[in-house]
Design a protein around this motif. Sequence first.
Motif, mmCIF file in Angstrom:
data_model
loop_
_atom_site.group_PDB
_atom_site.id
_atom_site.type_symbol
_atom_site.label_atom_id
_atom_site.label_comp_id
_atom_site.label_asym_id
_atom_site.label_seq_id
_atom_site.Cartn_x
_atom_site.Cartn_y
_atom_site.Cartn_z
ATOM 1 N N ILE A 192 -3.128 -1.989 10.206
ATOM 2 C CA ILE A 192 -1.778 -2.083 9.645
ATOM 3 C C ILE A 192 -1.664 -1.204 8.404
ATOM 4 C CG2 ILE A 192 -0.203 -3.633 8.395
ATOM 5 C CD1 ILE A 192 -1.087 -5.830 10.397
ATOM 6 N N ALA A 193 -2.679 -1.269 7.540
ATOM 7 C CA ALA A 193 -2.659 -0.499 6.297
ATOM 8 C C ALA A 193 -2.682 0.999 6.569
ATOM 9 C CB ALA A 193 -3.842 -0.893 5.417
ATOM 10 N N THR A 194 -3.606 1.447 7.405
ATOM 11 C CA THR A 194 -3.710 2.885 7.671
ATOM 12 C C THR A 194 -2.492 3.395 8.432
ATOM 13 O OG1 THR A 194 -5.026 2.390 9.654
ATOM 14 C CG2 THR A 194 -6.226 2.906 7.622
ATOM 15 N N GLY A 195 -1.975 2.571 9.344
ATOM 16 C CA GLY A 195 -0.787 2.985 10.084
ATOM 17 C C GLY A 195 0.416 3.157 9.182
ATOM 18 N N ALA A 196 0.623 2.222 8.257
ATOM 19 C CA ALA A 196 1.763 2.299 7.343
ATOM 20 C C ALA A 196 1.664 3.508 6.421
ATOM 21 C CB ALA A 196 1.849 1.015 6.519
ATOM 22 N N LEU A 197 0.426 3.896 6.100
ATOM 23 C CA LEU A 197 0.203 5.011 5.166
ATOM 24 C C LEU A 197 0.127 6.359 5.879
ATOM 25 C CD1 LEU A 197 -2.481 3.227 3.004
ATOM 26 C CD2 LEU A 197 -0.295 4.087 2.127
ATOM 27 N N ASN A 222 -4.285 7.060 -4.533
ATOM 28 C CA ASN A 222 -4.878 7.606 -3.320
ATOM 29 C C ASN A 222 -4.581 6.648 -2.177
ATOM 30 O OD1 ASN A 222 -7.334 7.409 -1.329
ATOM 31 N ND2 ASN A 222 -7.431 9.470 -2.181
ATOM 32 N N PRO A 223 -4.075 7.135 -1.041
ATOM 33 C CA PRO A 223 -3.647 6.228 0.039
ATOM 34 C C PRO A 223 -4.729 5.255 0.499
ATOM 35 C CG PRO A 223 -2.808 8.422 0.446
ATOM 36 C CD PRO A 223 -3.728 8.534 -0.735
ATOM 37 N N LEU A 224 -5.953 5.751 0.709
ATOM 38 C CA LEU A 224 -7.010 4.862 1.179
ATOM 39 C C LEU A 224 -7.408 3.853 0.105
ATOM 40 C CD1 LEU A 224 -9.310 7.249 3.250
ATOM 41 C CD2 LEU A 224 -7.359 5.880 3.994
ATOM 42 N N GLN A 225 -7.397 4.304 -1.164
ATOM 43 C CA GLN A 225 -7.690 3.372 -2.248
ATOM 44 C C GLN A 225 -6.585 2.316 -2.366
ATOM 45 O OE1 GLN A 225 -7.481 4.639 -6.424
ATOM 46 N NE2 GLN A 225 -9.497 3.706 -6.745
ATOM 47 N N SER A 242 0.831 -1.206 0.000
ATOM 48 C CA SER A 242 0.000 0.000 0.000
ATOM 49 C C SER A 242 0.864 1.255 0.000
ATOM 50 C CB SER A 242 -0.950 0.000 1.207
ATOM 51 O OG SER A 242 -0.232 -0.081 2.424
ATOM 52 N N VAL A 243 1.982 1.225 0.714
ATOM 53 C CA VAL A 243 2.908 2.359 0.716
ATOM 54 C C VAL A 243 3.550 2.535 -0.665
ATOM 55 C CG1 VAL A 243 5.101 3.204 1.632
ATOM 56 C CG2 VAL A 243 3.385 2.277 3.188
#
Length: 527
Positions: free
Chosen positions: A488-493, A150-153, A141-142
Amino acid sequence: MFSPTFDPLGSIWLSALVAAIPIVLFLLGLTVLKLKGIHAALMTLIATTILSIFPFSLPFGAVFGAIAQGFWAGFWPIGYIIIMAMWLYRLTVATGKIDVIKGSLTMMSADQRIQLLLIGFCFGGFLEGAAGFGVPIAICSVMLAALGFNPLQAAMLCLISNAATGAWGAIGIPVAIVDTFKLDSVTALGVSRATNTTLPIVAFTVPFLIVWILDGVKGIKETLPAILVTSIVFTLSQMVVSYFLGPELVDIVPPLVTLVAVAVLCTKWKPKNIFRLVAEDESSKVNYTTKQIIDAWMPFILLSVAVIVWSMPFFKVLFAKDGALAFTTFGFDVYADGAKKIGVSLDLIKATGTAILVAVLITIFTNTQSITPAKAFGILKETCKSFWIAVVTISCILAIAKLMTYTGMTKVLGEAIAETGSVFPLLSPVLGWIGVFMTGSVVNNNTLFAGVQSTVANKLSIDPNLLVSANTAGGTMAKLVSPQSIAIATGALGQAGQESAVLKMVLKYSISLLVFVCVWTFILTMF
């Protein structure tokens, strides 16, 4: 089973309600009480131990033996595999090889739909197999966000891509762990083969789905050759590996083979229209030589070769009773009651973790110019510190599962659930979905529910491997919306606080895939 009866209360339903307490308590601990996994597991282990003695009358020696066997299985071979896999991955980060790997993927095509297939699907699948534990979600994702997504996408697309590979994370542990349960007629290879009836359909569909989400039907039409190569090569190779070699390499070999296939395609073909979310930054592009790319991928090539060798019949026969390396396997009983025994074993060389260790050691001693052995073993120490809680948590859950098996709790739960009759296969994957949504782990899910699925299957005269695979498949669909995966995804981004937004984006896909798995499992059990 070491208890005198699996129905100590004289009523299947009352005994089943008591037997369900450990599962319900663990899930409540994670959700309502908001406990950390380790604390919820320890609390549940204490409760299960008490229930094992009363009312299930498990002898004290068997209680100790079950807990010892569960903890030992958590450390060896499961913990051994986790630590070795993460050590290898962290070495690629420390030596800078991971950056070359990332660059080699973006070099293949400027079209970002194809980059999504390469990074989100193929590389993400490979990282799931090599490391697991949220690594593919975080890394990929990063990478996509850095390319202009888009980060959330990007988070959503990586989570959906994980539907094709989540069942086989960290060298196939979610399925391989089944062998530690000693269930009747259920083996890791049997479950691995049974997944071929369901998960390859999901794997084939996912590349179409993620491109459609990114660029609609137009995107599918313009990149159809790349999507077809990705879907066909990945699905076929996944089926071959899972059927003939078992679970360990299902997320290692297929993603690598697919990456090579798409790379070859990109040398001969490119989309008529190059799709870009943002203009390509030519100044930041780095072109790596073939030698650099092969060198960067070498640790994982070594990993693949080592695990393949370890899974070959000629190698396994070395550890047979009279084999040349039989002396490297140690075993002893921690409890015995007549012919029934509870034992533990230590496979020094035969263990899959040792195959990974071989790949690690070759990587270290062929890269002394970029990392010293001292620093490499320092990374091992850091890895052990990072993952010891996860390993202990898994060990506790395995101890709970062993207690539930030896007391007959799993059997009475299965007997009660079997009363739902032929409709149960329709709901079987839902049990797996709930398990992973609550625990965040297909490993934990199978540990909690594989025994129940197996018991019900035998009661209904269904192949137990099929229902355990349905439990695995249903759980994999929950990986998309598991709070741990999303965090994990939101934290990394750097998007902490946006978890609900990601959940809303991905929930409908998780539910849709779950519905397919439920209906398809029900159809399969009718034949």
